[in-house]
Every structure is written in C-alpha cells, then in structure tokens.
Motif scaffolding. Structure first.
Motif, short mmCIF file in Angstrom:
data_model
loop_
_atom_site.label_atom_id
_atom_site.label_comp_id
_atom_site.label_asym_id
_atom_site.label_seq_id
_atom_site.Cartn_x
_atom_site.Cartn_y
_atom_site.Cartn_z
N ILE A 111 0.86 -1.18 0.00
CA ILE A 111 0.00 0.00 0.00
C ILE A 111 0.90 1.23 0.00
O ILE A 111 1.76 1.38 0.88
CB ILE A 111 -0.93 0.02 1.24
CG1 ILE A 111 -1.86 -1.20 1.21
CG2 ILE A 111 -1.74 1.31 1.28
CD1 ILE A 111 -2.72 -1.33 2.46
N ALA A 112 0.70 2.09 -0.98
CA ALA A 112 1.52 3.29 -1.10
C ALA A 112 1.07 4.34 -0.10
O ALA A 112 -0.12 4.62 0.04
CB ALA A 112 1.44 3.84 -2.52
N ASP A 113 2.03 4.93 0.58
CA ASP A 113 1.79 5.94 1.60
C ASP A 113 2.67 7.13 1.27
O ASP A 113 3.86 7.13 1.56
CB ASP A 113 2.12 5.36 2.98
CG ASP A 113 2.01 6.38 4.11
OD1 ASP A 113 1.32 7.40 3.92
OD2 ASP A 113 2.60 6.14 5.17
N GLY A 114 2.06 8.14 0.61
CA GLY A 114 2.85 9.32 0.29
C GLY A 114 2.91 9.60 -1.19
O GLY A 114 2.31 8.91 -2.02
N ASN A 115 3.69 10.59 -1.54
CA ASN A 115 3.81 11.13 -2.89
C ASN A 115 4.36 10.07 -3.85
O ASN A 115 5.47 9.56 -3.64
CB ASN A 115 4.75 12.34 -2.86
CG ASN A 115 4.91 12.99 -4.21
OD1 ASN A 115 4.30 12.61 -5.19
ND2 ASN A 115 5.77 14.00 -4.26
N PRO A 116 3.62 9.73 -4.92
CA PRO A 116 4.13 8.75 -5.88
C PRO A 116 5.36 9.22 -6.62
O PRO A 116 6.10 8.40 -7.19
CB PRO A 116 2.95 8.53 -6.83
CG PRO A 116 2.12 9.76 -6.71
CD PRO A 116 2.28 10.21 -5.28
N ASP A 117 5.62 10.53 -6.60
CA ASP A 117 6.80 11.08 -7.27
C ASP A 117 7.94 11.37 -6.29
O ASP A 117 8.91 12.04 -6.65
CB ASP A 117 6.43 12.37 -8.01
CG ASP A 117 5.42 12.13 -9.12
OD1 ASP A 117 5.53 11.08 -9.79
OD2 ASP A 117 4.52 12.97 -9.30
N ALA A 118 7.82 10.88 -5.07
CA ALA A 118 8.88 11.11 -4.07
C ALA A 118 10.19 10.53 -4.56
O ALA A 118 10.22 9.46 -5.20
CB ALA A 118 8.48 10.48 -2.74
N GLU A 119 11.28 11.22 -4.27
CA GLU A 119 12.59 10.76 -4.73
C GLU A 119 13.03 9.50 -3.98
O GLU A 119 13.80 8.72 -4.53
CB GLU A 119 13.63 11.87 -4.52
CG GLU A 119 13.44 13.07 -5.44
CD GLU A 119 14.59 14.06 -5.33
OE1 GLU A 119 15.58 13.75 -4.63
OE2 GLU A 119 14.50 15.14 -5.96
N ARG A 120 12.55 9.31 -2.77
CA ARG A 120 13.01 8.18 -1.96
C ARG A 120 11.85 7.21 -1.71
O ARG A 120 10.77 7.62 -1.30
CB ARG A 120 13.58 8.67 -0.63
CG ARG A 120 14.31 7.58 0.16
CD ARG A 120 15.11 8.21 1.28
NE ARG A 120 15.90 7.26 2.03
CZ ARG A 120 17.10 6.81 1.64
NH1 ARG A 120 17.62 7.23 0.51
NH2 ARG A 120 17.78 5.95 2.38
N ILE A 121 12.13 5.94 -1.96
CA ILE A 121 11.18 4.87 -1.71
C ILE A 121 11.69 4.03 -0.55
O ILE A 121 12.86 3.63 -0.51
CB ILE A 121 11.00 3.98 -2.95
CG1 ILE A 121 10.51 4.80 -4.14
CG2 ILE A 121 10.04 2.83 -2.65
CD1 ILE A 121 9.16 5.44 -3.96
N VAL A 122 10.81 3.76 0.40
CA VAL A 122 11.14 2.94 1.56
C VAL A 122 10.07 1.86 1.69
O VAL A 122 8.87 2.16 1.68
CB VAL A 122 11.21 3.77 2.85
CG1 VAL A 122 11.45 2.88 4.07
CG2 VAL A 122 12.30 4.84 2.75
#
Length: 250
Positions: A111-122
């Motif tokens: 489940i994605a939590d936050g900006n889909p274009d964020a530079e950092r994926i965790v």
C-alpha cells in the motif's frame, strides 16, 4: 550500525549467477567442491587473485597466492586496518543480491503511503496487529507529508490469528491508502471481512517473502544506501530513522 542483510544470502546465494569456469585453480576448485559458489574474480593487492564467493551462511573472499597452489579464505586488511575484502564482495556477490531483493520488494503487494513522485522509496513489512508498525507510521509522517518519501507498506499477517484477514482487508479496501491511514493514524480497528481469493493470495505471498528473507520482527524496513539495501528491524532509533528517510526531518 549498518546491517548488510546477512540473512538474505540464505535465500539468494543459490540463485546468484556463478562464473561458468570449469578450470579453477586447484585450491579454488577444492573449495567449490566443499560447497562454495564463485561469483566473480578480481585483482587483489600484492599479486593476489581474489574470488568473490558465497555459501549457505554468507559471503566470503578467497585469495589465490602467487603460484596458484594455495589459497586463503577470509578478510584482507591493509596497514591501516582497512577491510579490503568488503568492497570486492559488495561488487561481485552482494550487488546481485541487493538488486534481486529490491526487485522482489517492488513486485510484492503493498500500500503506497505518500507522494508517488517522491525521490526516496522505503519498503516496510507491516502487520495490522503490530503497535510498533503504527509507531513507525507516525514517526515517518514529517518525511511522507513533505513529499520526500513514499512508504510502501508490504502487508503481512504473522502476529495473530486474525492478522492475515486484517491485512487482506486493508489490501482489498476500496481505497487502501485511506484505510491504512485510518488504521495507523486514527487508530480505527479493521473489520476482517471476507476478501477475494486474489487478495488472500497476495497476503500469503507477502508472508512467504518475509519468511524467505529471514525476517522475524515487525516492522522490518528496507531502503537503499548507495548501491546497498539496508534494513531496520523494529522501530528505528532517531539516528536510524534519518538514515532510512534519507536525512533529517524537513
């Protein structure tokens, strides 16, 4: 302290590509017969030829001595005590492991939590019954709400008998991100109603991935550290949280 995913070798060493060479020097060949797999050859200092290898419990460097009749297995250091084996193992063995792990995370059900274009994926393995997962969700808010980080919650069910059903309820919600926000942020309880077979299988696949990587704690969080994949088990310390998020809170 940096964690270099030693447990990942258990699941991935056999899958890593091995060098197709049937003419190893005798000492190296003897080690392959004892269960080591050779993944890369490199030039070591002082005329040594190095080999990046793996076995069921981890990675190891092999150094062939001049003359080709003897080999040393272990860590090579210089006069200042610097570990010269780690960079070679990173390049010739772990790089493939880390790449495969990241691909497995990307292909999991999250489940994605936050900006889909964020530079950092965790990525973080999240059990709906885990209070520490909720704590991590809260502590990550500054980075997520600033659009700098997207958390990807790989939903698993391992802590309680109703965990798989709750995880499936979140994955199968009309708006999974909103459902997770209500659960983790607002403390709303999840109604573990029946879900489609597809969603139930997604939770099962996530559980299998969690087990195959040798993890035990929730949350377990993974992020890129340069060319490596680093992990944190449990709620991160403030210092480790900044490492995971890529820097201080905005």
């Amino acid at each position: 302290m940096r964690y270099l995913l030693p447990s990942l070798t258990l699941g991935l060493a056999a899958a890593l590509p091995a060098l197709a060479d049937e003419h190893w020097p005798a000492p190296v060949e003897a080690l392959t017969e004892q269960g080591l797999t050779i993944h890369g050859e490199f030039e070591g200092p002082a005329g040594l030829t190095g080999y990046g290898a793996s076995h069921s419990a981890g990675e190891v460097a092999i150094y062939l001595l001049p003359g080709g009749e003897h080999a040393i297995v272990g860590t090579l250091v210089d006069a200042e005590g610097n570990n010269l084996s780690e960079p070679a193992l990173d390049k010739h063995v772990r790089a493939a492991q880390f790449a495969e792990v990241w691909q497995d995370l990307e292909a999991s059900h999250w489940i994605a939590d936050g900006n889909p274009d964020a530079e950092r994926i965790v990525y973080t393995f999240t059990d709906p019954n885990c209070p520490y997962c909720r704590q991590f969700w809260q502590e990550a808010r500054p980075w997520v709400e600033a659009g700098e980080v997207q958390l990807r919650h790989i939903m698993i069910g391992v802590l309680a008998s109703d965990s798989p059903a709750k995880a499936a309820a979140l994955l199968g919600a009309d708006d999974p991100a909103a459902a997770l926000h209500a659960h983790s942020g607002d403390g709303e309880e999840i109604e573990a109603g029946p879900q489609s077979r597809e969603v139930e299988e997604q939770v099962y696949a996530n559980n299998q991935l969690f087990d195959s990587l040798g993890f035990m704690a929730t949350p377990t969080t993974l992020f890129r550290d340069g060319d490596r994949v680093d992990r944190i088990e449990g709620v991160p310390s403030p210092e480790r949280l900044e490492e995971a998020m890529g820097g201080p809170a905005p």
